[in-house]
Design a protein around this motif. Structure first.
Motif, PDB file in Angstrom:
ATOM      1  N   PRO A  45       0.799  -1.227   0.000  1.00 26.29           N
ATOM      2  CA  PRO A  45       0.000   0.000   0.000  1.00 26.29           C
ATOM      3  C   PRO A  45       0.828   1.272   0.000  1.00 26.29           C
ATOM      4  CG  PRO A  45      -0.826  -1.525   1.648  1.00 26.29           C
ATOM      5  CD  PRO A  45       0.441  -2.106   1.104  1.00 26.29           C
ATOM      6  N   GLU A  46       1.980   1.271   0.647  1.00 22.22           N
ATOM      7  CA  GLU A  46       2.783   2.492   0.710  1.00 22.22           C
ATOM      8  C   GLU A  46       3.496   2.791  -0.603  1.00 22.22           C
ATOM      9  OE1 GLU A  46       5.166  -0.934   2.451  1.00 22.22           O
ATOM     10  OE2 GLU A  46       3.174  -0.125   2.762  1.00 22.22           O
ATOM     11  N   ALA A  47       3.490   1.861  -1.549  1.00 25.19           N
ATOM     12  CA  ALA A  47       4.124   2.080  -2.855  1.00 25.19           C
ATOM     13  C   ALA A  47       3.116   2.120  -3.991  1.00 25.19           C
ATOM     14  CB  ALA A  47       5.144   0.985  -3.124  1.00 25.19           C
ATOM     15  N   ASN A  48       1.846   1.911  -3.722  1.00 30.77           N
ATOM     16  CA  ASN A  48       0.820   1.883  -4.755  1.00 30.77           C
ATOM     17  C   ASN A  48       0.424   3.308  -5.144  1.00 30.77           C
ATOM     18  OD1 ASN A  48      -1.354   1.316  -6.398  1.00 30.77           O
ATOM     19  ND2 ASN A  48      -2.069  -0.357  -5.100  1.00 30.77           N
ATOM     20  N   PRO A  49       0.577   3.693  -6.420  1.00 33.13           N
ATOM     21  CA  PRO A  49       0.256   5.065  -6.842  1.00 33.13           C
ATOM     22  C   PRO A  49      -1.201   5.456  -6.612  1.00 33.13           C
ATOM     23  CG  PRO A  49       1.493   3.939  -8.559  1.00 33.13           C
ATOM     24  CD  PRO A  49       1.153   2.923  -7.519  1.00 33.13           C
ATOM     25  N   VAL A  50      -2.112   4.488  -6.583  1.00 31.76           N
ATOM     26  CA  VAL A  50      -3.532   4.790  -6.375  1.00 31.76           C
ATOM     27  C   VAL A  50      -3.760   5.413  -5.001  1.00 31.76           C
ATOM     28  CG1 VAL A  50      -5.812   3.725  -6.172  1.00 31.76           C
ATOM     29  CG2 VAL A  50      -4.271   3.026  -7.985  1.00 31.76           C
ATOM     30  N   ASN A  51      -2.999   5.013  -3.998  1.00 31.04           N
ATOM     31  CA  ASN A  51      -3.178   5.530  -2.648  1.00 31.04           C
ATOM     32  C   ASN A  51      -2.689   6.967  -2.497  1.00 31.04           C
ATOM     33  OD1 ASN A  51      -4.345   3.157  -1.790  1.00 31.04           O
ATOM     34  ND2 ASN A  51      -2.390   2.261  -1.219  1.00 31.04           N
ATOM     35  N   TYR A  52      -1.954   7.475  -3.452  1.00 29.94           N
ATOM     36  CA  TYR A  52      -1.470   8.854  -3.396  1.00 29.94           C
ATOM     37  C   TYR A  52      -2.427   9.838  -4.077  1.00 29.94           C
ATOM     38  CZ  TYR A  52       2.973   7.345  -1.519  1.00 29.94           C
ATOM     39  OH  TYR A  52       3.946   6.822  -0.707  1.00 29.94           O
ATOM     40  N   ALA A  53      -3.389   9.354  -4.834  1.00 33.07           N
ATOM     41  CA  ALA A  53      -4.302  10.237  -5.572  1.00 33.07           C
ATOM     42  C   ALA A  53      -5.039  11.230  -4.660  1.00 33.07           C
ATOM     43  CB  ALA A  53      -5.286   9.412  -6.386  1.00 33.07           C
ATOM     44  N   PRO A  54      -5.571  10.826  -3.504  1.00 34.79           N
ATOM     45  CA  PRO A  54      -6.258  11.802  -2.653  1.00 34.79           C
ATOM     46  C   PRO A  54      -5.318  12.844  -2.040  1.00 34.79           C
ATOM     47  CG  PRO A  54      -6.847   9.567  -2.019  1.00 34.79           C
ATOM     48  CD  PRO A  54      -5.736   9.467  -2.999  1.00 34.79           C
ATOM     49  N   ARG A  55      -4.033  12.596  -2.071  1.00 29.69           N
ATOM     50  CA  ARG A  55      -3.069  13.507  -1.449  1.00 29.69           C
ATOM     51  C   ARG A  55      -2.483  14.526  -2.428  1.00 29.69           C
ATOM     52  NH1 ARG A  55      -3.113   8.664   0.862  1.00 29.69           N
ATOM     53  NH2 ARG A  55      -2.931   8.500   3.116  1.00 29.69           N
ATOM     54  N   ILE A  56      -2.851  14.447  -3.689  1.00 28.71           N
ATOM     55  CA  ILE A  56      -2.374  15.421  -4.687  1.00 28.71           C
ATOM     56  C   ILE A  56      -3.191  16.689  -4.522  1.00 28.71           C
ATOM     57  CG2 ILE A  56      -2.117  15.913  -7.138  1.00 28.71           C
ATOM     58  CD1 ILE A  56      -1.775  12.893  -7.580  1.00 28.71           C
ATOM     59  N   SER A  57      -2.523  17.776  -4.179  1.00 27.33           N
ATOM     60  CA  SER A  57      -3.234  19.024  -3.889  1.00 27.33           C
ATOM     61  C   SER A  57      -2.973  20.120  -4.922  1.00 27.33           C
ATOM     62  CB  SER A  57      -2.841  19.527  -2.496  1.00 27.33           C
ATOM     63  OG  SER A  57      -1.451  19.774  -2.444  1.00 27.33           O
ATOM     64  N   ILE A  58      -2.205  19.822  -5.960  1.00 25.82           N
ATOM     65  CA  ILE A  58      -1.930  20.825  -6.993  1.00 25.82           C
ATOM     66  C   ILE A  58      -2.931  20.671  -8.132  1.00 25.82           C
ATOM     67  CG2 ILE A  58       0.528  20.916  -6.425  1.00 25.82           C
ATOM     68  CD1 ILE A  58       1.037  19.166  -8.901  1.00 25.82           C
ATOM     69  N   PRO A  59      -3.136  21.716  -8.942  1.00 21.73           N
ATOM     70  CA  PRO A  59      -4.011  21.579 -10.106  1.00 21.73           C
ATOM     71  C   PRO A  59      -3.399  20.616 -11.131  1.00 21.73           C
ATOM     72  CG  PRO A  59      -3.530  23.894  -9.658  1.00 21.73           C
ATOM     73  CD  PRO A  59      -2.666  23.078  -8.761  1.00 21.73           C
ATOM     74  N   VAL A  60      -4.220  19.675 -11.623  1.00 23.97           N
ATOM     75  CA  VAL A  60      -3.761  18.683 -12.593  1.00 23.97           C
ATOM     76  C   VAL A  60      -4.730  18.670 -13.770  1.00 23.97           C
ATOM     77  CG1 VAL A  60      -3.314  16.232 -13.002  1.00 23.97           C
ATOM     78  CG2 VAL A  60      -2.711  17.254 -10.816  1.00 23.97           C
ATOM     79  N   LEU A  61      -4.182  18.793 -14.979  1.00 27.78           N
ATOM     80  CA  LEU A  61      -4.967  18.636 -16.197  1.00 27.78           C
ATOM     81  C   LEU A  61      -4.612  17.279 -16.772  1.00 27.78           C
ATOM     82  CD1 LEU A  61      -6.808  19.700 -18.453  1.00 27.78           C
ATOM     83  CD2 LEU A  61      -4.758  20.662 -19.516  1.00 27.78           C
ATOM     84  N   MET A  62      -5.610  16.387 -16.872  1.00 26.10           N
ATOM     85  CA  MET A  62      -5.368  15.043 -17.390  1.00 26.10           C
ATOM     86  C   MET A  62      -6.080  14.899 -18.718  1.00 26.10           C
ATOM     87  SD  MET A  62      -5.852  11.525 -15.358  1.00 26.10           S
ATOM     88  CE  MET A  62      -5.068  10.053 -15.930  1.00 26.10           C
ATOM     89  N   LEU A  63      -5.306  14.637 -19.779  1.00 26.02           N
ATOM     90  CA  LEU A  63      -5.839  14.533 -21.132  1.00 26.02           C
ATOM     91  C   LEU A  63      -5.819  13.071 -21.569  1.00 26.02           C
ATOM     92  CD1 LEU A  63      -3.858  17.526 -22.651  1.00 26.02           C
ATOM     93  CD2 LEU A  63      -6.223  17.515 -21.874  1.00 26.02           C
ATOM     94  N   ASN A  64      -7.009  12.505 -21.756  1.00 21.38           N
ATOM     95  CA  ASN A  64      -7.148  11.127 -22.236  1.00 21.38           C
ATOM     96  C   ASN A  64      -8.185  11.105 -23.335  1.00 21.38           C
ATOM     97  OD1 ASN A  64      -5.332  10.185 -20.386  1.00 21.38           O
ATOM     98  ND2 ASN A  64      -6.861   9.437 -18.969  1.00 21.38           N
ATOM     99  N   ARG A  65      -8.168  10.042 -24.111  1.00 22.15           N
ATOM    100  CA  ARG A  65      -9.162   9.856 -25.155  1.00 22.15           C
ATOM    101  C   ARG A  65      -9.918   8.561 -24.908  1.00 22.15           C
ATOM    102  NH1 ARG A  65      -8.875  12.793 -30.308  1.00 22.15           N
ATOM    103  NH2 ARG A  65     -10.100  11.007 -30.848  1.00 22.15           N
ATOM    104  N   ARG A  66     -10.899   8.330 -25.689  1.00 25.60           N
ATOM    105  CA  ARG A  66     -11.774   7.188 -25.501  1.00 25.60           C
ATOM    106  C   ARG A  66     -11.031   5.851 -25.577  1.00 25.60           C
ATOM    107  NH1 ARG A  66     -16.996   6.551 -29.173  1.00 25.60           N
ATOM    108  NH2 ARG A  66     -17.455   8.421 -28.007  1.00 25.60           N
ATOM    109  N   TYR A  67     -10.089   5.721 -26.478  1.00 23.79           N
ATOM    110  CA  TYR A  67      -9.442   4.435 -26.699  1.00 23.79           C
ATOM    111  C   TYR A  67      -8.049   4.326 -26.077  1.00 23.79           C
ATOM    112  CZ  TYR A  67     -13.301   3.912 -29.862  1.00 23.79           C
ATOM    113  OH  TYR A  67     -14.567   3.838 -30.381  1.00 23.79           O
ATOM    114  N   ASP A  68      -7.726   5.170 -25.120  1.00 24.85           N
ATOM    115  CA  ASP A  68      -6.494   4.970 -24.366  1.00 24.85           C
ATOM    116  C   ASP A  68      -6.633   3.681 -23.578  1.00 24.85           C
ATOM    117  OD1 ASP A  68      -5.331   7.261 -25.277  1.00 24.85           O
ATOM    118  OD2 ASP A  68      -5.888   8.469 -23.544  1.00 24.85           O
ATOM    119  N   TYR A  69      -5.586   2.877 -23.550  1.00 28.12           N
ATOM    120  CA  TYR A  69      -5.703   1.536 -22.995  1.00 28.12           C
ATOM    121  C   TYR A  69      -5.800   1.507 -21.482  1.00 28.12           C
ATOM    122  CZ  TYR A  69      -0.742   1.789 -21.882  1.00 28.12           C
ATOM    123  OH  TYR A  69       0.458   2.159 -21.374  1.00 28.12           O
ATOM    124  N   VAL A  70      -5.425   2.575 -20.772  1.00 31.66           N
ATOM    125  CA  VAL A  70      -5.504   2.587 -19.306  1.00 31.66           C
ATOM    126  C   VAL A  70      -6.677   3.449 -18.905  1.00 31.66           C
ATOM    127  CG1 VAL A  70      -4.325   3.146 -17.180  1.00 31.66           C
ATOM    128  CG2 VAL A  70      -3.038   2.245 -19.076  1.00 31.66           C
TER     129      VAL A  70
END
Length: 70
Positions: A45-70
């Motif tokens: 858990p301490e190395a899983n990137p998903v657990n850090y998502a709630p702790r990101i406090s800076i503005p983030v622009l995430m650009l994805n499209r419909r067929y991105d594989y993740v």
């Protein structure tokens, strides 16, 4: 300006940088392209990137499209 640094990441640089965005105090904004959050079961858990998502406090622009594989 070395005090106000931004981050631009694509693909793996966008998907695995949750801890980096949450813990680096010099970052003021981020742009992530073609990435996503991948949670693996065998990662502690301490190395899983998903657990850090709630702790990101800076503005983030995430650009994805419909067929991105993740």
């Amino acid at each position: 300006d070395l005090v106000k640094v931004g981050y631009i990441g694509a693909s793996f640089g966008a998907s695995a940088r949750g801890p980096f965005l949450a813990l680096e105090p010099r970052l003021k904004a981020a742009v992530l392209t073609s990435g996503g959050l991948v949670s693996t079961v065998d990662t502690p858990p301490e190395a899983n990137p998903v657990n850090y998502a709630p702790r990101i406090s800076i503005p983030v622009l995430m650009l994805n499209r419909r067929y991105d594989y993740v």
